[in-house]
Design an enzyme around this catalytic site. Structure first.
Site: not given
Length: 162
Positions: A92-94
């Site tokens: 995941h990222c932001w």
């Protein structure tokens, strides 16, 4: 590549390692418990790409991001292989955008089965906040040192309760 909503991601994360590809400062401000930080960009690189995105647009930022990340790709794969002992990871990222999808693509290209959190860490935070707003039946165990609080907690755990 498989996409997960937050509850599904958290369930899968009990068995599969979670990789957070956000920058080190984003990770230090908050992260999913147990996640490993494998940042696509360090803080300075993220600033360069973000500033370019605002000033020159998406295409210019993507090209600069590729210039930065390209030489690091084999290192990302080597690190992911150490983390993904069963050849599976969650990423995941932001916002569940380009960083996580690109890292997922990279991992998938070397046969690491990869799941992506839809909506990223932002969706996770929203979900946790909603869960914390729900009424909870809390019990407080208190007492002096040596009064047996730990033994009670172990009995509760052995009974399959939280």
């Amino acid at each position: 590549m498989k996409y997960f909503d937050v509850p599904g991601f958290l369930v899968a994360g009990e068995e599969i390692p979670v990789i957070d590809v956000r920058s080190p400062s984003e990770f230090s401000q908050g992260h999913i418990p147990g996640a490993t930080n494998l940042p696509l960009f360090d803080d300075a690189e993220r600033k360069i790409v973000g500033t370019l995105y605002k000033k020159a647009g998406r295409e210019a930022a993507v090209l600069r991001g590729l210039d930065i990340a390209g030489p690091k790709m084999s290192g990302f794969v080597k690190q992911a292989r150490k983390i993904a002992t069963a050849r599976k990871v969650l990423v995941h990222c932001w916002r569940g955008g380009m960083r996580s999808k690109n890292m997922a693509w990279l991992f998938e290209s070397v046969n690491i089965e990869t799941g992506v959190l839809e909506g990223g860490y932002k969706a996770y935070r929203r979900y946790i906040r909603q869960e914390l707003e729900k009424p909870a039946n809390l019990k407080v165990v208190g007492g002096k040192t040596g009064s047996g609080k730990t033994a009670i907690l172990h009995c509760i755990k052995d009974a399959g309760k939280q």
